[in-house]
Design a protein around this motif. Structure first.
Motif, PDB file in Angstrom:
ATOM      1  N   GLN A  68       0.851  -1.190   0.000  1.00 51.35           N
ATOM      2  CA  GLN A  68       0.000   0.000   0.000  1.00 51.35           C
ATOM      3  C   GLN A  68       0.888   1.242   0.000  1.00 51.35           C
ATOM      4  O   GLN A  68       1.755   1.392   0.859  1.00 51.35           O
ATOM      5  N   PRO A  69       0.714   2.148  -0.968  1.00 53.45           N
ATOM      6  CA  PRO A  69       1.598   3.317  -1.040  1.00 53.45           C
ATOM      7  C   PRO A  69       1.268   4.380   0.003  1.00 53.45           C
ATOM      8  O   PRO A  69       0.196   4.359   0.618  1.00 53.45           O
ATOM      9  N   TYR A  70       2.219   5.258   0.187  1.00 50.97           N
ATOM     10  CA  TYR A  70       2.093   6.456   1.029  1.00 50.97           C
ATOM     11  C   TYR A  70       2.081   6.171   2.530  1.00 50.97           C
ATOM     12  O   TYR A  70       1.705   7.035   3.317  1.00 50.97           O
ATOM     13  N   SER A 102       6.828   1.459   0.915  1.00 51.51           N
ATOM     14  CA  SER A 102       5.591   2.182   0.644  1.00 51.51           C
ATOM     15  C   SER A 102       5.869   3.592   0.137  1.00 51.51           C
ATOM     16  O   SER A 102       5.189   4.086  -0.768  1.00 51.51           O
ATOM     17  N   GLN A 103       6.872   4.239   0.722  1.00 53.90           N
ATOM     18  CA  GLN A 103       7.208   5.583   0.270  1.00 53.90           C
ATOM     19  C   GLN A 103       7.715   5.572  -1.173  1.00 53.90           C
ATOM     20  O   GLN A 103       7.382   6.457  -1.965  1.00 53.90           O
ATOM     21  N   GLY A 119       4.625   5.093  -3.505  1.00 52.66           N
ATOM     22  CA  GLY A 119       3.882   6.326  -3.701  1.00 52.66           C
ATOM     23  C   GLY A 119       4.647   7.335  -4.535  1.00 52.66           C
ATOM     24  O   GLY A 119       4.069   8.044  -5.379  1.00 52.66           O
ATOM     25  N   ALA A 120       5.961   7.401  -4.323  1.00 54.25           N
ATOM     26  CA  ALA A 120       6.785   8.348  -5.077  1.00 54.25           C
ATOM     27  C   ALA A 120       6.756   8.038  -6.571  1.00 54.25           C
ATOM     28  O   ALA A 120       6.749   8.947  -7.411  1.00 54.25           O
ATOM     29  N   ASP A 173       3.463   9.262  -7.984  1.00 55.49           N
ATOM     30  CA  ASP A 173       3.505  10.719  -8.131  1.00 55.49           C
ATOM     31  C   ASP A 173       4.399  11.133  -9.294  1.00 55.49           C
ATOM     32  O   ASP A 173       4.107  12.097 -10.013  1.00 55.49           O
ATOM     33  N   ASN A 187     -12.149  12.672  -0.485  1.00 55.97           N
ATOM     34  CA  ASN A 187     -11.182  12.949  -1.551  1.00 55.97           C
ATOM     35  C   ASN A 187     -11.595  14.130  -2.419  1.00 55.97           C
ATOM     36  O   ASN A 187     -10.939  14.432  -3.419  1.00 55.97           O
ATOM     37  N   THR A 203      -9.007  16.730  -3.587  1.00 56.25           N
ATOM     38  CA  THR A 203      -7.853  16.320  -4.400  1.00 56.25           C
ATOM     39  C   THR A 203      -8.299  16.162  -5.842  1.00 56.25           C
ATOM     40  O   THR A 203      -9.010  15.213  -6.173  1.00 56.25           O
ATOM     41  N   LYS A 234      -8.375  12.850  -7.733  1.00 59.86           N
ATOM     42  CA  LYS A 234      -9.169  11.768  -7.151  1.00 59.86           C
ATOM     43  C   LYS A 234     -10.668  11.992  -7.314  1.00 59.86           C
ATOM     44  O   LYS A 234     -11.464  11.092  -7.029  1.00 59.86           O
ATOM     45  N   HIS A 292      -2.119   0.710  -8.453  1.00 54.86           N
ATOM     46  CA  HIS A 292      -0.871   1.356  -8.059  1.00 54.86           C
ATOM     47  C   HIS A 292       0.283   1.027  -9.005  1.00 54.86           C
ATOM     48  O   HIS A 292       1.031   1.915  -9.440  1.00 54.86           O
TER      49      HIS A 292
END
Length: 406
Positions: free
Chosen positions: A51-53, A59-60, A63-64, A67, A248, A251, A254, A263
């Motif tokens: 799971q990101p973020y 996880s970091q 998510g990166a 992004d 959301n 954002t 989203k 993901h």
């Protein structure tokens, strides 16, 4: 001039033994995937399938990468990262978007659609008629498939909220003047939604120059994974009701993707930007200006495609039994060539397969366009579509095969 050895070296399909000797002319249905995308997808599944973020390292990184994909594709197209959304497909993205417009518009408001579009940018909007929205059809010329901007002007008035049209049709192939159409719609107070699925594979557009409010395309037809990509201007996104989870709503990327993103595939879309930048560096086009670099790669791709396309169009014009849909001038169209004959398109595609040509036949979800040009959708068309990684040898092989089966 494109270095074809370098280009084809970036696509594992061209060194795959099972595909050897097969010339791929069904790119409008989905392109081959470039190595940077495959590498990123593989790395994500091996190292970052979490799971990101979250605060832990894997996880970091996950998510990166997600992004990064959004930011780098946005930069190449000249838009803000927050304006770029990912979804499971362009069709799905459009259906969600249509629900937002359904809630925002009032009975008696109008939208304009074309009969040149793939059904993805037509059907979802036409369904708004169920709630009292007037649907006006901007019709193609039955002989040429052309959309006349003057005809659009007769449909525009102060009740029109949205004009939907393709950058280019997946069967007509003509490149529509997006900036001119957008200017006309904006002058009448309407937004525009452009289906770029059949155009983006030939070079990502400079959306700042085009001015479109919504631009949709498919990553899997643009050398990437199976994702739909939607760009929406912030001013419009903030007008439309949120279609995602209530928390959301703030954002932008989203608001119109109610399901959780894939993901790994979103992260892998950064490989599309890798590929464009690799092309730019190799051909001496690298720049600190992402839009300028993207435009230079776009022009490089288009020049190669246009040179290869003209002989195919010329061949089609020499056959009395063949009707070429769309322009016969390669500079006016994408290399997506639909041919109508007395033989069903699927049957011709089957014959071509025995000559080592991978092509498709059918209606390609453009039934309205075929009917608008008096082509029997049950017979459909033979569609031959290619992109910048196609070679002159493959074009020669195609023409030899067409000569044998037509």
């Amino acid at each position: 001039m494109l270095d074809m050895d370098f280009v084809r070296g970036m696509f594992p399909a061209f060194s795959e033994p099972s595909l050897e000797g097969q010339a791929f002319f069904e790119n409008a249905g989905g392109s081959y995937t470039c190595a940077p995308v495959i590498d990123r997808l593989t790395r994500y599944y091996k190292e970052r399938k979490v799971q990101p973020y979250a605060p832990y390292a894997a996880s970091q990184l996950a998510g990166a990468e997600m992004d990064e994909a959004r930011a780098r594709l946005a930069a190449l197209m000249g838009v803000a990262p927050q304006d770029v959304s990912f979804g499971p497909s362009t069709t799905q993205n459009t259906y969600v978007l249509a629900q937002a417009f359904r809630q925002w518009m009032d009975p008696g408001d109008a939208i304009i659609v074309t009969n040149q579009d793939h059904e993805a940018n037509s059907g979802p909007w036409r369904r708004l008629a169920e709630d009292g929205i007037e649907v006006r059809e901007w019709q193609i010329d039955p002989e040429t498939g052309h959309l006349d901007v003057e005809a659009l002007n007769t449909l525009l008035d102060d009740r029109v909220r949205l004009v939907c049209f393709p950058h280019c049709s997946n069967v007509v192939g003509e490149i529509n003047p997006v900036a001119k159409i957008t200017a006309a719609a904006h002058a009448a107070g309407a937004f525009v939604c452009v289906d770029g699925v059949s155009y983006a594979p030939h070079g990502l557009p400079d959306l700042g120059a085009l001015g479109a409010d919504i631009y949709l395309f498919s990553a899997y037809k643009t050398y990437g994974p199976h994702q739909g990509i939607m760009v929406m201007r912030r001013n419009l996104a903030e007008l439309l009701p949120n279609q995602g989870h209530y928390f959301n709503a703030g954002t932008p990327f989203k608001r119109f993707t109610p399901a959780g993103p894939d993901h790994a595939q979103v992260a892998a879309c950064a490989g599309m930007a890798d590929y464009i930048e690799d092309l730019a560096r190799h051909h001496g086009l690298a720049s600190n200006d992402p839009v300028g670099m993207g435009t230079a790669v776009h022009d490089l791709m288009r020049a190669h495609e246009t040179e290869l396309l003209q002989p195919v169009l010329d061949f089609a014009r020499t056959r009395n039994s063949v009707r070429l849909l769309g322009p016969s001038d390669a500079s006016e169209r994408a290399p997506t060539v639909a041919l109508a004959t007395n033989v069903p398109g699927a049957a011709l595609a089957e014959k071509l397969a025995s000559h080592g040509i991978m092509a498709g036949g059918g209606d390609f979800y453009a039934i309205r366009a075929l009917k608008g040009m008096n082509v029997d959708p049950d017979k459909g068309v033979l569609r031959l579509s290619f992109v910048h990684y196609t070679t002159q040898d493959e074009i020669d092989k195609l023409l030899t095969a067409l000569d044998a089966v037509l």
